[in-house]
Design an enzyme around this catalytic site. Structure first.
Site, PDB file in Angstrom:
ATOM      1  N   GLU A 209      -5.148   8.823   5.174  1.00 54.00           N
ATOM      2  CA  GLU A 209      -5.617   9.080   5.766  1.00 54.00           C
ATOM      3  C   GLU A 209      -5.271  10.285   6.494  1.00 54.00           C
ATOM      4  O   GLU A 209      -4.259  10.441   6.513  1.00 54.00           O
ATOM      5  CB  GLU A 209      -5.960   7.734   7.144  1.00 54.00           C
ATOM      6  CG  GLU A 209      -5.161   7.103   7.045  1.00 54.00           C
ATOM      7  CD  GLU A 209      -4.908   5.216   7.894  1.00 54.00           C
ATOM      8  OE1 GLU A 209      -5.896   4.974   7.273  1.00 54.00           O
ATOM      9  OE2 GLU A 209      -4.390   5.718   8.659  1.00 54.00           O
ATOM     10  N   HIS A 247      -5.501   2.862  13.399  1.00 52.81           N
ATOM     11  CA  HIS A 247      -3.898   2.645  12.905  1.00 52.81           C
ATOM     12  C   HIS A 247      -3.217   3.405  13.914  1.00 52.81           C
ATOM     13  O   HIS A 247      -3.684   3.786  14.308  1.00 52.81           O
ATOM     14  CB  HIS A 247      -4.119   3.196  11.839  1.00 52.81           C
ATOM     15  CG  HIS A 247      -4.956   2.061  10.261  1.00 52.81           C
ATOM     16  ND1 HIS A 247      -4.689   2.580   9.219  1.00 52.81           N
ATOM     17  CD2 HIS A 247      -5.176   1.261  10.662  1.00 52.81           C
ATOM     18  CE1 HIS A 247      -5.209   1.587   8.519  1.00 52.81           C
ATOM     19  NE2 HIS A 247      -4.955   0.918   9.160  1.00 52.81           N
TER      20      HIS A 247
END
Lengths: 290, 391
Positions: A209, A247
């Site tokens: 990511e 996150h």
């Protein structure tokens, strides 16, 4: 075969008697994982889920011969728990806890490395060797045995990817959720050679990511060292700059860590990069000629 | 979490990082009073917003009398500043910082961040003070000097010397610079910062180093042990919807598109935005409802998404693991009773008990709830629905 853990791996749980620890320990036991005991300071001598509870990790290791610790200890005490495991001679700590301070994890990882202990996480689903051993919080039934190794920063995307692979009639050797925090334990670069060396793994799926440079480092490593086909997806192609996407580590800062630059680096290393997350399974089947 | 310049400078003062004297003001007369108290004949009035690029946007002005300080403060307060970091909507100025003017001889850049490769804090310095550091990094990377500092040994003299010599400082400047840098390292570590930027750091005519600007960001996971920092949080600087989401344990980021999305897990939520774009649509938001995805969180999710008037369809993409899909399906049905959802909702549930869940949604027979079989099917339907092309 598999990497890091298998049906014989002996596991203890730190934070064994808490709500999360209890629920997920039971799930792991039901999956077949050899959970041999747990640690909750002050509850030593008790029995929980038919397993002994110890006050310290050292006592648990001495009594059970455990080599892996699964950690559910709350964020403020996570680093302490990791360092205690390292001190007690644990080989691998799987840290599930979400929200541990970055500075704490920086010290904890340094101490773990110094003591020769590997870590996975924090803020991750854990590690699973399909149909043998689940050390984490992932739904076990999604992971059917097969020839694909899986490394992922994201939890639910790991399940999604495994599900797609299984729907293609394939399956998983070992899946590792490495977590998306700024400081994490084992990463692509350490796990890739393990899958390369594992005879049962025929292809590797890598899910990354935005944020950081781990995927770029992985691309450089793959180019030189990995002969098995690698399929990759990078989440966050549409993420705006400067915004944290869930996150703690998933943020594009100063123009660095974009999905595009990671995808390009991986492509240049010969990795099969998919643009749509729906194409992971299909692409794995294609590269394996199935 | 980020704080204002005046708050960062307050923390700097506590740690002995030299800053010019100054105070925050909420009105013109207050600003004038502060200027009088500071004395001298030159002041700077600085708009306090959480964004860089204030100078170019008219948010930093010099004044030569307390009356001029008052006039500038009054003009600045209430104005909307648009900089390259605020987005086109800009940010409203609600406070200004009044500071004594400084004798600038040379400008530098000094910053600290966590270097995720070496897994240590890194201090960065550059002679290109006052410039956008991202621009310097892109065009002249050799002009940025970096030192990673192993926290087990802390800041040592050699770290400071590497930076000082790299900046080409004169012999007598090295000591004050190292003292400055060492104090800054202590601020960063003690306060669990994840970013400090001083741009510019200035050298004054009498050879002192001063932080003319100060930007600080903190590790959200560590705020629990810093009540003083927690109190500095300025909610007016944050998106109200994002803050509302946070109260319910949801993670929401507003975007420009018209396909709303509700997903469990941050990675899958980003991947869902990506696939919407891949299928020719534009995501309206990032929304991670967490692992649980209960009726309550789903209802709140619908509320948050529908606050954005651009939303023309909603893609609910949930991978049920430990939480079974049938329960999530019931949660979605219950949520649609609590929140009026007036756009098509495409629901993709996969994982544990996915088939039972599909059955539940089908039997409920709600016209604007459209089941999808997998990720690609869901994304295609959501994009078509937003364009009014889904029959």
């Amino acid at each position: 075969m598999s990497i890091l853990v298998n049906k014989d791996t002996k596991v203890i749980v730190q934070g064994f008697t808490g709500k999360e620890g209890t629920f997920h320990s039971q799930q792991c036991i039901d999956y077949g994982t050899k959970i041999v005991g747990g640690v909750t300071p002050g509850k030593g001598g008790q029995t929980h889920l038919d397993r002994p509870v110890f006050n310290t990790v050292k006592e648990a290791v001495d009594a059970t011969g455990a080599t892996v610790s699964l950690i559910f200890v709350p964020p403020a005490f996570t680093a302490d728990a990791v360092m205690e495991a390292a001190e007690a001679g644990i080989d691998l700590a799987v840290i599930i806890t979400e929200g541990a301070p970055v500075k704490d994890m920086m010290y904890a990882k340094m101490y773990a490395t110094k003591n020769g202990m590997k870590t996975i996480g924090p803020n991750c689903p854990g590690i699973i060797t399909a149909e043998e051993c689940k050390i984490g919080i992932m739904p076990g039934f999604i992971f059917k045995k097969g020839p694909v190794g899986l490394i992922s920063k994201s939890g639910t995307l790991t399940y999604e990817a495994s599900n797609q692979v299984v729907k293609e009639g394939l399956g998983i050797t070992t899946a590792v959720g490495i977590g998306g925090d700024p400081i994490i334990g084992l990463s692509y670069k350490q796990l890739l050679p393990m899958f390369e060396a594992d005879p049962e793994t025929e292809a590797i799926v890598m899910i990354g990511e935005i944020g950081g440079t781990l995927e770029i480092e992985a691309a450089e490593y793959i180019k030189e060292n990995i002969t098995k086909p690698v399929v990759a997806f990078i989440a966050g192609q549409t993420a705006p700059k400067g915004k944290r996407m869930g996150h703690a580590g998933a943020i594009i800062s100063g123009g660095q860590g974009t999905a595009q630059e990671k995808m390009e680096a991986l492509r240049a290393a010969g990795v099969h990069v998919v643009e749509s997350p729906a194409d992971i399974g299909k692409t794995v089947a294609k590269v394996l000629g199935k | 979490m980020n704080i204002h310049e005046y708050q960062a400078k307050e923390i700097f003062r506590q740690y002995g990082v030299p800053v010019p004297r100054g105070e925050v003001a909420f009105s013109g007369p207050e600003a004038k009073e502060i200027a009088r108290k500071l004395g001298g004949n030159l002041w700077v009035v600085k708009a306090q917003i959480h964004a860089g690029g204030r100078g170019k946007a008219g948010g930093v002005k010099l004044a030569r009398s307390p009356e001029e300080v008052e006039k500038i403060a009054e003009e600045m307060l209430g104005m909307t500043l648009v900089t390259h970091q605020t987005g086109p909507e800009g940010k409203k100025v609600e406070k200004v910082y009044v500071e004594e003017g400084a004798d600038i001889q040379k400008e530098y850049y000094l910053g600290m961040v966590l270097d995720r490769s070496s897994e240590m804090p890194v201090m960065m310095a550059s002679t290109e003070g006052g410039m956008e550091i991202e621009e310097v990094a892109a065009k002249n990377p050799e002009k940025i000097i970096k030192v990673a500092i192993d926290p087990t040994i802390g800041f040592q003299g050699f770290h400071g010397r590497k930076l000082a010599f790299g900046l080409g400082l004169a012999k007598e400047e090295i000591r004050p610079f190292i003292q400055f840098a060492e104090a800054l390292y202590k601020v960063y570590m003690d306060k669990d910062a994840n970013l400090i930027e001083i741009n510019p750091l200035i050298k004054t005519g009498d050879g002192k180093f001063l932080a003319l600007d100060a930007k600080m960001g903190f590790d959200d996971n560590a705020i629990f042990r810093h009540p003083d920092i927690h109190e500095m949080r300025d909610l007016s600087e944050e998106d109200p919807v994002e803050h509302e989401a946070e109260k319910y344990g949801l993670s929401y980021v507003n975007l420009d598109g018209n396909v709303g999305c509700m997903v469990n897990g941050a990675g899958l939520a980003m991947a869902t935005m990506d696939i919407i774009k891949y299928e020719g649509g534009e995501p309206a938001n990032f929304l991670d409802v967490g692992g649980g995805a209960s009726a309550e969180t789903v209802a709140k999710g619908f509320e948050l998404i529908l606050q954005d008037e651009n939303v023309k369809s909603i893609f609910v993409n949930i991978f049920g693991g430990i939480v079974r899909c049938d329960r999530i399906a019931n949660g979605i049905l219950q949520a649609t009773k609590e929140v009026e959802v007036n756009v098509p909702v495409i629901v993709r549930l996969d994982g544990t008990n996915a088939e039972e869940a599909a059955e539940i949604l089908k039997n409920a027979n709600i016209p604007n709830i459209i089941p999808a079989t997998d990720l690609a099917d869901g994304a295609k339907k959501a994009v078509a629905a937003a364009k009014g092309e889904l029959r």
